[in-house]
Scaffold this motif. Structure first.
Motif, short mmCIF file in Angstrom:
data_model
loop_
_atom_site.label_atom_id
_atom_site.label_comp_id
_atom_site.label_asym_id
_atom_site.label_seq_id
_atom_site.Cartn_x
_atom_site.Cartn_y
_atom_site.Cartn_z
N MET A 53 0.85 -1.21 -0.03
CA MET A 53 0.07 0.10 0.11
C MET A 53 0.68 1.14 -0.02
O MET A 53 2.20 1.34 0.38
N GLU A 135 6.01 8.39 -3.59
CA GLU A 135 5.24 8.41 -2.27
C GLU A 135 5.47 9.51 -1.56
O GLU A 135 4.65 10.29 -0.74
N GLN A 181 0.79 -0.92 11.13
CA GLN A 181 0.57 0.24 10.14
C GLN A 181 -0.58 -0.49 9.22
O GLN A 181 -1.59 0.16 8.64
N LEU A 185 -3.97 1.16 8.92
CA LEU A 185 -4.66 1.70 7.87
C LEU A 185 -6.19 1.20 7.46
O LEU A 185 -6.70 1.65 6.88
N THR A 263 -5.12 -6.97 -0.21
CA THR A 263 -4.69 -5.93 -1.28
C THR A 263 -5.87 -5.82 -2.07
O THR A 263 -6.14 -4.83 -2.50
N THR A 312 0.35 7.13 7.27
CA THR A 312 0.49 5.80 7.56
C THR A 312 0.81 4.99 6.07
O THR A 312 1.83 4.19 6.09
N LEU A 313 0.00 5.20 5.18
CA LEU A 313 0.32 4.62 3.88
C LEU A 313 1.82 4.77 3.43
O LEU A 313 2.36 4.05 2.84
N SER A 316 4.75 3.37 5.45
CA SER A 316 4.34 1.73 5.33
C SER A 316 5.23 1.12 4.15
O SER A 316 5.67 0.26 4.08
N SER A 317 5.14 2.04 3.00
CA SER A 317 5.56 1.75 1.90
C SER A 317 6.97 2.17 1.73
O SER A 317 8.15 1.64 1.27
#
Length: 461
Positions: A53, A135, A181, A185, A263, A312-313, A316-317
């Motif tokens: 994500m 991102e 996370q 999310l 996902t 958060t997204l 996390s990536s």
């Protein structure tokens, strides 16, 4: 409101940093890069979800849903989950072949030699750097959309917070934060999505510019997204690290299924919000941002959890990408020391942050990286077939490059126009280059392999 926004974002980043720093410090370089054989199926499933994500899910799937329709959203969801399923299916064979492995590039070297390894490593680095820049750019844009805070502060905050705990704890830190996370999310997405849908206007006319595309066009978009997203994500080194982090093959398989299913659900839900926004007659903006158009009709308080969701997204990536780059760089540089891996991670972030702070779109570069990955993904995975020699894989990858340009050449008769089409002017993905790359690389690799004597291929280094 600005002070509350800054406090909420800072609290989220401090939480992630503390969780990451509390993870057990790496026991040497190999543990820092792979956390070898230590992770359960549940942890891997949540990690695959959180790592895959990013802020992109708040922009791309809703826009696809609004302008192309549910069929294309289904393709996007499937393409986002397929890399995990491929890892679950092919991972055990790769683990047996490379029990001490660390990267996809090492598999390429073991099967096809140094040239293929260098090409795979280059594609991986290019894709991950584009992903990182996208991102960090996105979190700045989200912050600007939802608050009065300068988006550059969020960009710097996420980059530095994730860098602190990944540099110290390596992959284990990323895996620990991924668990939190992932649940955060999911909870925030449920809250924001439910509140936004509840606030939709009733009996509004659909936005005139946002009608669903005809079925053939929607299927073409879906196929493009499946190929592009799957091919590119299979060069995401962060995912391959988790292959060796799994406690055993069963844990890898179950974790991949959990991550893939989650996902699909998340991307489908977010894409569905875009469909609802378009069919509810909301002004989608210019450029269109259906998810944030929904928030415009929702209560003002919803902006804060939506912003924390975005942070958060991205976190996390980003931490997964930082670990992936460190792993690939340290391995390709000749197994440098643990401190060297940490410094490599920090140094690679400098140009990424510099690009992200400019606030420019990196979509076109992203699509070019996706296409390059599509030219080599089939020859690389066919390395699991013993009949494929190094020459066939290299020829297949080269054929993929030609195949990416060939549809444009046939359509226009001009090489320059074909090259331009394969570089996606305007940042619009089209099926021709991706399908051409996939078919040409597959046909050449398989054909070459079938025409040679059926002998077992030994590894080349």
């Amino acid at each position: 409101m600005t002070a509350i926004t800054l406090a909420a974002v800072a609290a989220a980043l401090v939480l992630f940093t503390v969780l990451g720093l509390r993870a057990r410090r790496a026991d040497g370089l190999d543990d820092y890069l792979t956390a070898r054989g230590s992770q359960s199926a549940g942890t891997l499933g949540l990690s695959f979800l959180a790592s895959g994500m990013g802020a992109w899910i708040l922009f791309a799937p809703p826009e696809v849903g609004a302008f192309v329709g549910p069929v294309a959203v289904a393709g996007y969801a499937l393409g986002s989950a397929l890399p995990f399923l491929v890892l679950g299916a092919c991972g055990p064979a790769i683990r047996r072949r490379l029990p001490a492995g660390r990267s996809l590039a090492e598999f390429a070297r073991e099967r096809f030699g140094a040239p293929m390894r260098r090409w795979v490593a280059l594609l991986s680095v290019l894709y991950m750097l584009c992903f990182l820049a996208a991102e960090l750019t996105a979190v700045g844009a989200i912050t600007g959309l939802l608050s009065g805070v300068d988006g550059r502060l969020a960009t710097l905050g996420v980059a530095l917070a994730t860098l602190i705990y990944t540099a110290v704890g390596g992959l284990r830190a990323s895996l620990v934060t991924d668990r939190w996370q992932a649940w955060l999310l999911l909870a925030l997405l449920a809250l924001v999505g439910t509140a936004a849908v509840t606030a939709l206007p009733v009996d509004a006319a659909p936005a005139p510019e946002a009608a669903s595309a005809p079925l053939p066009d929607a299927l073409a978009v879906a196929a493009t997204l499946v190929i592009a997203v799957t091919a590119a994500n299979l060069f995401h080194q962060g995912y391959w690290q988790r292959l060796w982090a799994a406690s055993d093959d069963a844990a890898l398989g179950r974790g991949a299924l959990v991550g893939g299913a989650a996902t699909v659900a998340v991307v489908a839900v977010v894409g569905g919000l875009g469909v609802l926004a378009a069919r509810s007659g909301l002004p989608l903006g210019q450029p269109p941002i259906p998810f944030f158009a929904l928030l415009g009709e929702a209560p003002a308080w919803l902006s804060l959890p939506a912003l924390v969701l975005g942070v958060t997204l991205v976190a996390s990536s980003v931490d997964t990408l930082q670990n992936g780059l460190a792993s690939l760089a340290a391995t390709e540089a000749g197994n440098r020391s643990l401190n060297s891996a940490r410094w490599i991670t920090a140094l690679l972030m400098i140009p990424v942050i510099a690009v992200a702070l400019q606030g420019i779109s990196v979509l076109r570069l992203f699509l070019i990286a996706d296409l390059l990955c599509a030219t080599a993904v089939v020859p690389l995975l066919l390395g699991l077939w013993h009949r494929v020699p190094a020459a066939a894989a290299v020829a297949g990858a080269l054929a993929g490059l030609i195949g990416a340009v060939l549809p444009g050449l046939v359509a226009t008769g001009s090489l320059s126009q074909a090259l331009l089409a394969a570089s996606f002017p305007g940042g619009v993905p089209t099926l021709g280059p991706f399908l051409g790359a996939l078919l040409a690389s597959s046909v050449v690799t398989i054909g070459w392999s079938l025409l040679r004597p059926a002998t077992v291929v030994v590894s080349s280094r």
